[in-house]
Every structure is written in C-alpha cells, then in structure tokens.
Design an enzyme around this catalytic site. Sequence first.
Site: not given
Length: 375
Positions: A91, A124, A265, A293
């Site tokens: 990410d 990501d 999430h 994250h």
Amino acid sequence: MYCANIKVKDAQQGKQPSYLSYFSPHPSSYGTVVVPTGPIPTHPMAVKNEIFIVICVIVGTIVIIGGNAELQRFDHPAKADGSLSILVVGDWGRKGKYNQSQVASQMGITGEKMDLDFIISTGDNFYPSGLTGEHDTAFEESFTKIYTAPSLQRLWYSVLGNHDYRGDALAQLSPILKQRDGKWFCLKSYILSTDIAEFFFIDTTPFQDKYFTDPGDKVYDWRGVLPREKYLTTILRDLESALGESHAKWKIVVGHHTIRSGGIHGDTQELVKRLLPILKASNVDMYINGHDHCLEHISSGDSPLQFFTSGGGSKAWRGNYSWSSNEKDQMKFYYDGQGFMTMRITQNEVGIDFYDIVGNILHKWSASKSLFSII
Ligand SMILES: *[C@@H]1O[C@H](CO)[C@@H](O)[C@H](O)[C@H]1NC(C)=O
Ligand SMILES: *[C@@H]1O[C@H](CO)[C@@H](O)[C@H](O)[C@H]1NC(C)=O
C-alpha cells in the site's frame, strides 16, 4: 479474446519477424516464445494474416493448456548458507507523500543490515488508481525514484491490489515495466520457489463481491478475469494442488486482501469462506497481506497459520480498530502507523520483525520446525 493482448515485434513489412512475443492476462500464459518463421510472403497483408494465424494457434494452445495448467512457477535460490532475508511492504505508491519516502529510507537502512534477497509487495502499488498504462510516469515517481537505496535493488515480487485494478491492471504485468526498472516483477497469481520456502502469490481482488456488485463510480479493469467464477475456481484449484504437491519446509501465501484483520477493512468474508479452509487444510504457515494500512499479527486459534498484515507503506493512521477478545484467533500485535515487515527464513526457523519508520522494532515473532519434520 486473448489475441487482443498480443504484441508482434519486428513484424514490419519486408522485415523477417525474428520472434513473436505474447502477453496474455491469463495467469498461466506469460512469457516469450521463439517462433521460427518461414519465407516472407510478398504481399504485406499476407504477412499480417499469417502472423495473426500463427499467434492465434500459439495463444489458443496456451489457453487450452492453461485450462488445466498450474500456476506459473519461478525460482529464486536461497543464499549459499541456506537462508533467506526478505522485506515486505504494501500500500505504498504515493509519489513519496504520506511518509512513503521515510518508510523507503528506513527500508534501505534495514535492508542493508539484512542483506536482502528480495522484496515482496502486497499490492496497492500505485495510488489512487493504479497506472494509466505502460508509460505512466507514476511508475518512476512512486517506485524507481523512491526506493533508491542500494539494498533495495533486488527483485520486488508484487501482486495487484484493488486500487491497481482501477487503472490499467495489465500495464503492471507488462514486460515494458521490467525494461524501465529491472527490479519490478508483478503477475496476478504465481509461485515463487526458493530452496527452503515456497511463496504462493494470489490475485485476491477479484474475490471481493462488492467491486462487482457495488462499484459506485469506480471502474475496475477486469480484462483476463471474466468470467469471474471460472477465474476464481481456477485460482483456488491451482493453489490447492500446488500446495498439496509442495515439499517446501515453509509454505507462505501472499495476497493483497486481509483474511482476518482488526483494521478498517476487517475480515474479507469471501476469503474466509473460500481461501482460508484451503490454507488450513494444506498446513500453510503464513498468510501475508496488505489492504489495511497498518502492521498487524494475528495467530489462528485452531491451526498453526499466522496472519501478517504489512500495509504501512505510505498513508496510515486511520484510527479504526476493532477486535473482540472472544475471538478464537488471537490478536498479537496491531500498529496503526507506517512501517514494514522483515522475514528471515532458514530450514528450521522463521523470524518476523515489524519496523516503524525510524527503525524501532515494534513486534517480533518466530517459529521453528525440526530438521526432519515434513509439515
Ligand atoms: C509520518 O510519521 C510520523 C512518525 O510516525 C507521524 O507522526 C506522522 O503523523 C506521519 N505523517 C503522516 C502524514 O502520516
Ligand atoms: C472509523 O472511525 C470513525 C471515527 O471514529 C467512525 O466515524 C467510522 O464509523 C469508523 N468506520 C468504521 C468502518 O469502523
């Protein structure tokens, strides 16, 4: 349908095509084939047609074989002493912003001390919407010009995240990116064999229902994924059989999405339902992901499986955390900020460390297996 993705090199009029390079979104068909070509027909259209037919036959064969084929396999031998040093980050691609550059510089320092063999990116890779194409300069701005430390000039084995699917998802798989930066390596699903451990990289984005049922204003690049159910069952079947055949001491599965997580999430229900049972039944040691994250470690309560999240490559500090103490799986560590994870693997031992951006080790975990154990 796969013919659309073919690039024909050196096939201009009057020039003998020296080779045909194909590139297909199917996970089992990627590479370069050398095709001996016959005498050049005189009519330019005939040249084109002949090349097109040859390509379709080749690709058709690959697609048919690909129907039962295994995941593509790559080798990365361990060091001479039988060990591996790996850094895991996820990410990240934000052109240096949100502490991406600070994370990168600490990765460089830690990587130097560890003598890294390779780096894993949990996806990501480029925000907010992947790459626009093979020539998108975000590739340099978010990758090449950020991870400049000598210790990070190793292969980066990467998967795609949901944000990568919002751009040209195939661009990240293109050999052109490898030409622009030789350390880049990205495919949808594949196996990386080292002498002591096997890494199974899985394309998890297509598993999540909401990207299909409720995409909002987001547009996802599903080329190579549709029909979806066939794509998913193929991945699961190929993974299950590869895990079953694996003789590696350590089996590690890598995907972008969480299976279990206390971050914003949370769990990815589709993976809990369809992927997790395979990992448990196949004695997988670790599942490594990004998506949330944060840095996180959860221990399965009913199997040896460990869940590791390394998604702290740039923007973090989301502030959302939830985990019940009644869970049978145990939360061992959760950090809401930036950082990365390292792994040291030998025949008998694996050691995990989580680092923040100034080099503090926030959490450690290790496990060992006896020399002769087979699982
Ligand atoms: C950058 O990292 C520092 C140290 O962890 C943190 O205090 C700061 O909030 C971070 N900045 C951003 C934009 O996340
Ligand atoms: C995340 O935290 C914010 C602020 O506390 C809250 O308003 C929001 O509902 C939370 N989101 C989730 C998905 O938990």
